[in-house]
Design an enzyme around this catalytic site. Structure first.
Site, mmCIF file in Angstrom:
data_model
loop_
_atom_site.group_PDB
_atom_site.id
_atom_site.type_symbol
_atom_site.label_atom_id
_atom_site.label_comp_id
_atom_site.label_asym_id
_atom_site.label_seq_id
_atom_site.Cartn_x
_atom_site.Cartn_y
_atom_site.Cartn_z
ATOM 1 N N HIS A 238 4.378 -0.695 -6.602
ATOM 2 C CA HIS A 238 4.039 -0.036 -5.338
ATOM 3 C C HIS A 238 5.178 0.783 -4.748
ATOM 4 O O HIS A 238 4.960 1.786 -4.069
ATOM 5 C CB HIS A 238 3.573 -1.079 -4.322
ATOM 6 C CG HIS A 238 2.673 -0.531 -3.271
ATOM 7 N ND1 HIS A 238 1.617 -1.243 -2.737
ATOM 8 C CD2 HIS A 238 2.651 0.668 -2.638
ATOM 9 C CE1 HIS A 238 0.994 -0.505 -1.825
ATOM 10 N NE2 HIS A 238 1.608 0.652 -1.738
ATOM 11 N N ASP B 183 -8.758 3.311 -5.496
ATOM 12 C CA ASP B 183 -7.320 3.057 -5.403
ATOM 13 C C ASP B 183 -7.075 1.826 -4.541
ATOM 14 O O ASP B 183 -7.311 1.842 -3.331
ATOM 15 C CB ASP B 183 -6.602 4.272 -4.811
ATOM 16 C CG ASP B 183 -5.093 4.089 -4.811
ATOM 17 O OD1 ASP B 183 -4.492 4.214 -5.891
ATOM 18 O OD2 ASP B 183 -4.532 3.812 -3.737
ATOM 19 N N TYR C 86 -2.884 -4.442 0.401
ATOM 20 C CA TYR C 86 -3.942 -4.018 1.327
ATOM 21 C C TYR C 86 -4.794 -5.195 1.784
ATOM 22 O O TYR C 86 -5.376 -5.165 2.870
ATOM 23 C CB TYR C 86 -4.858 -2.984 0.680
ATOM 24 C CG TYR C 86 -4.203 -1.696 0.238
ATOM 25 C CD1 TYR C 86 -2.971 -1.288 0.738
ATOM 26 C CD2 TYR C 86 -4.841 -0.867 -0.693
ATOM 27 C CE1 TYR C 86 -2.374 -0.114 0.321
ATOM 28 C CE2 TYR C 86 -4.252 0.322 -1.112
ATOM 29 C CZ TYR C 86 -3.024 0.690 -0.609
ATOM 30 O OH TYR C 86 -2.445 1.861 -1.035
ATOM 31 N N LYS D 277 -1.859 -1.845 -7.243
ATOM 32 C CA LYS D 277 -0.404 -1.767 -7.118
ATOM 33 C C LYS D 277 0.148 -3.139 -6.748
ATOM 34 O O LYS D 277 -0.478 -3.880 -5.984
ATOM 35 C CB LYS D 277 -0.040 -0.735 -6.039
ATOM 36 C CG LYS D 277 -0.542 0.661 -6.339
ATOM 37 C CD LYS D 277 -0.228 1.655 -5.244
ATOM 38 C CE LYS D 277 -1.210 1.600 -4.079
ATOM 39 N NZ LYS D 277 -2.551 2.121 -4.455
#
Length: 305
Positions: A117, A57, A62, A87
């Site tokens: 997201h 994931d 990130y 995302k």
């Protein structure tokens, strides 16, 4: 021997493993860290893949795509054996370009699942425009499935009113202190699989809450870890669990629980399914405290004093 992890079937016929290794949360890079390469994440991702995780994931925000790409290359697990989610939100105004950037960094040619997201998009952007561009990526074969994350019932209703390709997943914060029954029921009614992140929040963010005692009793009686109990609880709730760890032994524990819960068997190895009474006891304990770790301001959540 690696555990056999079952999958949930999405409404488009594709399958998503019931547990995934998350490259966010503990691995998330702040603005001053975006140019730092995290070798620890590479090693932990390799460990996750080596012990049997087949669901990764990710998210552009990130900042960890390069590390995931290196881990994938070094483990050599065939691409068609791994389910990869990402995302978009930061570059949601440029869906095609942002997706191509993710693919290039991770070193893959397609995503199994691409999510918006959150519905809280930057000014000048809209869910409807982003969704249309994501549908085009499905048509082009760049993305296999599309869905959303952190969407409320009202957000889903709006999306469903115009979506040509329906969302197959809604990934949300999900744990005993944030069970979201109305949202969960809506997703089930519309064939949307709920994925849950931060499922172990009672063990690392809200220690001392009413869930602790219940989970500890179940864990002790069964010879399991509290984390295994919570993973069993989540998957038996028909939620795909997203979790992470830098410790290989914990990753093995998580997979053992997922193998039992996902299979529906009475027992897998040393791990047994939770009984209806145990599930209910966790539900009831969790309902005594409401807590949200992420997107607090956007959801209007005010932490207790």
């Amino acid at each position: 021997m690696m555990p056999i992890i079952s999958s949930r079937t999405l409404q488009n016929g594709k399958c998503i493993p019931v547990i995934g290794f998350g490259a966010g949360t503990a691995w998330f890079k702040r603005a001053d860290q975006v140019h730092e390469f995290n070798h620890g994440l590479v090693n932990s991702t390799k460990a996750a893949l080596n012990v049997g995780f087949r669901h990764l994931d990710l998210a552009e925000v990130y900042g960890t795509d390069d590390e995931i790409g290196k881990a994938l290359k070094e483990t050599g697990v065939p691409r068609d054996q791994i389910f990869i989610t990402s995302k978009l939100i930061t570059n949601i105004a440029h869906v095609k370009e942002a997706t191509q950037s993710i693919l290039q960094k991770v070193g893959i040619s397609y995503l199994d699942l691409l999510l918006i997201h959150a519905p809280f998009l930057p000014p000048g952007t809209s869910v409807s425009q982003a969704w249309s561009e994501m549908e085009a990526l499905v048509d082009a074969g760049v993305v296999t499935s599309i869905g959303v994350s952190n969407f409320r019932v009202e957000d889903l209703k709006d999306l469903l009113s115009y979506a040509r390709i329906k969302p197959v997943v809604n990934q949300v914060e999900f744990h005993p202190y944030l069970q979201q029954p109305e949202l969960h029921q809506f997703c089930k009614a519309h064939g949307i699989v709920m994925c849950g992140y931060s499922g172990l929040i009672s063990l690392n963010k809200k220690v001392g809450g009413p869930v602790d005692t219940v989970v500890e009793v179940i864990a002790k009686e069964r010879g399991l870890s509290p984390a295994q109990v919570l993973i069993l609880w989540g998957i038996q709730k028909e939620v795909v669990v997203i979790t992470t760890s830098s410790q290989e032994q914990r990753l093995r524990e998580y997979l053992a629980a997922a193998a039992a819960a996902g299979s529906g068997d009475a027992a897998v190895g040393r791990v047994n399914l939770l009984s209806e009474e145990e599930m209910q006891s966790i539900d009831e304990a969790g309902s005594q405290l409401h807590f949200r770790q992420y997107w607090q301001e956007q959801f209007g959540f005010v932490p207790s004093a």
